[in-house]
Design an enzyme around this catalytic site. Structure first.
Site, PDB file in Angstrom:
ATOM      1  N   GLY A 170      58.979  -1.393  74.338  1.00 25.68           N
ATOM      2  CA  GLY A 170      59.220  -2.244  75.498  1.00 25.68           C
ATOM      3  C   GLY A 170      58.564  -1.657  76.730  1.00 25.68           C
ATOM      4  N   GLY A 171      59.134  -1.986  77.890  1.00 25.26           N
ATOM      5  CA  GLY A 171      58.575  -1.501  79.154  1.00 25.26           C
ATOM      6  C   GLY A 171      58.606   0.009  79.266  1.00 25.26           C
ATOM      7  N   GLY A 405      20.142   3.965  83.688  1.00 25.76           N
ATOM      8  CA  GLY A 405      21.343   3.975  84.524  1.00 25.76           C
ATOM      9  C   GLY A 405      22.258   5.135  84.188  1.00 25.76           C
ATOM     10  N   ALA A 406      22.241   5.542  82.932  1.00 24.85           N
ATOM     11  CA  ALA A 406      23.125   6.631  82.530  1.00 24.85           C
ATOM     12  C   ALA A 406      22.748   7.910  83.268  1.00 24.85           C
ATOM     13  CB  ALA A 406      23.039   6.843  81.024  1.00 24.85           C
TER      14      ALA A 406
END
Ligand code: HXC
Length: 515
Positions: A170-171, A405-406
């Site tokens: 759950g949370g 870009g790397a």
């Protein structure tokens, strides 16, 4: 009279040590788990535990809860030491009402969170709980919120580690997700928002707890957990080890550790570790072992996004963080998951004053619809953000490919790297020679009497002129080309200079991290 009061107190204290009782303890052991107290004993230096809230009990009466009271109310909390350094710790006690989370449990945990933050010491949670105590309704939900809020406020100030040693559903999973590191135990721990039953009723899927949220799933596929351990004791040992690389808080440095490894060790093997064939991989982890103090490399998220390798190590006893592209997995390409892995690690290293050492051998970002639809642009941007934002000492070593870009994203001078070294095997360019050929000399190659030879000649020319570290060194993108064997020595020397580095960034409330 005084004796009677002492006797009553001692009885209560004795009872609290037994948690939910001997049969529940036996059940815990049968399922391969230690109890909360055994975990705390194993985690802390011997004899250092000081408990708070041992006798606290809930005050609820709905659903006959007044008949189900246990001293401690399902969590053991307090302070102790790890390798002589103080820490806050809480361990949920599954033997009491399944470790279910009550408002009293929350108050006890909050107390440890608050004092740990004020004292500037790490806060460690050993989680083993059936989640919100159903009989407390909204009290329990609000209580989770109190923990989450403190997780966020303490983030980047004191180290927070969650060790999942049982259910976490759950949370409840959001507290671990808000902490710095999550360690899971194989076979006995699991994390999910909704269990297999709810999954079946909502989506029709048949799935086991292990398949849905076991340690392997979260360390290999989802990236939710950062470490996986074989059993409770191994998880605890690992957590102690993680702490050894971290400072007590963001205003301190990690203590130096004495090392027998020489700071002047020259490592000849590094001179031959990069294969002559550009497309051949090599053993990156061995490379890291050769550079850092012997036996100090500890990978974070070792099994997730293996095209990137990140983690902690030591150089001449000083703790550092490292980031490296792994040519042995997807050629070390950057993609969505490795971008998340690298950028988060940079932020952790920066928060805790650990220099970031980057070993770059990356052909670029992974192309394709799967990546684009998944948002590789915003995920990839995180690397740029993470490096640029970091003000700790940053040293990059381009070992081979620094392409496209790397190259820019991964600790280039523009990303505020302090010093960039390159090995003679470095290839720094917009793209590789095969990709460049049609763009630069496409027409000439096609029209040549022997196009194959013309292509080969171009590739040779491109390599000679472009695909090396020297052009980048000409314009200060590389500060020094070094022999690989000297890498350890050069790193130790430059970190000595940079340890007093001061760098500031524009004043702001906070940046907008691309996510
Ligand atoms: C109250 C709980 C409980 C809970 C377990 N117990 N979970 N009591 N609230 N959430 C009690 C059981 O009744 C039992 O009590 C004892 O703990 C041990 O549980 P068992 O079921 O016997 O153990 P086991 O077979 O090992 O199964 C463990 C379990 C199961 C898988 C965790 O108990 C379970 O499914 N619990 C519910 C999990 C869940 O859905 N939690 C709510 C999640 S939602 P007795 O007296 O018989 O020994 C949530 C919201 C948080 O947490 C939101 C935050 C924002």
């Amino acid at each position: 009279m005084a004796d009677q009061r002492l006797i009553k107190f001692r009885e209560l204290r004795e009872k609290s040590l037994l948690g939910g009782g001997q049969s529940a303890i036996d059940k815990q052991h049968q399922s391969g788990k230690l109890t909360a107290r055994e975990r705390i004993d194993a985690f802390l230096d011997a004899g250092t535990f000081q408990e708070l809230g041992a006798l606290a009990q809930h005050t609820k009466v709905d659903f006959d809860m007044d008949k189900k009271k246990f001293p401690g109310d399902g969590v053991v909390t307090g302070f102790g030491e790890v390798e002589g350094r103080p820490v806050g710790v809480f361990a949920q006690d599954f033997t009491i009402l399944g470790g279910s989370f009550s408002s009293v449990q929350a108050q006890k945990i909050n107390k440890i969170q608050d004092l740990s933050l004020e004292a500037g010491i790490p806060c460690i949670g050993l989680n083993d709980s059936g989640g919100a105590r159903v009989q407390e309704g909204v009290y329990s939900l609000a209580a989770y919120g109190e923990v989450f809020k403190r997780n966020v406020l303490a983030s980047g100030v004191i180290p927070q580690i969650s060790v999942i040693m049982g259910p976490c559903a759950g949370g409840a999973v959001y507290s671990p997700a808000l902490t710095d590191f999550t360690v899971m135990v194989d076979g006995t721990s699991y994390m999910f928002l909704t269990g297999p039953g709810v999954v079946k009723s909502v989506t029709g899927e048949d799935v086991t707890q292990e398949e849905l949220g076991g340690a392997a799933v979260h360390t290999q596929r989802s990236g939710v957990a950062h470490f996986r351990a074989a059993d409770d004791n191994a998880a605890i040992e690992l957590t102690r080890k993680i702490l050894s690389y971290l400072p007590q808080n963001n205003n301190e440095d990690t203590p130096l550790v004495a090392t027998t490894d020489s700071p002047t060790r020259v490592e000849e093997e590094l001179n031959t570790i990069i294969p002559e064939d550009d497309n051949k991989a090599y053993d990156l982890v061995h490379l890291l072992d050769l550079v850092f103090d012997t036996g100090t490399v500890l990978q974070v998220q070792e099994e997730y996004a293996r095209n990137a390798v990140v983690g902690f190590a030591r150089l001449d006893g000083r703790a550092v963080g490292f980031v490296a592209n792994n040519p042995g997995y997807m050629s070390g390409v950057l993609d969505i998951d490795s971008s998340d892995k690298i950028s988060r690690f940079c932020r952790i290293a920066d928060a805790y004053n650990l220099p970031i050492i980057t070993f770059e051998d990356c052909p670029g970002y992974l192309p394709g619809t799967q990546q684009e639809y998944g948002g590789v642009i915003r995920h990839g941007a995180k690397i740029i953000y993470g490096y640029t934002e970091a003000t700790v000492p940053k040293v990059c070593i381009v070992t081979r490919k620094g392409t496209g870009g790397a190259y820019v994203a991964l600790s280039s001078i523009q990303m505020r790297a302090d010093v960039v070294f390159a090995w003679p095997s470095a290839q720094i360019a917009v793209m590789g020679p095969a990709g460049a050929a049609p763009l630069v000399r496409g027409k000439e190659i096609k029209a040549a009497p022997d196009p194959k030879k013309a292509l080969a000649d171009f590739i040779e020319e491109y390599r000679e002129n472009f695909f090396n570290p020297y052009r980048a060194a000409d314009i200060g993108q590389v500060d020094e080309v070094i022999e690989p064997k000297d890498t350890r020595v050069r790193l130790i020397q430059i970190l000595q200079v940079l340890q007093t580095k001061v760098q500031t960034s524009p004043n702001k409330k906070h940046g907008i991290f691309p996510s």
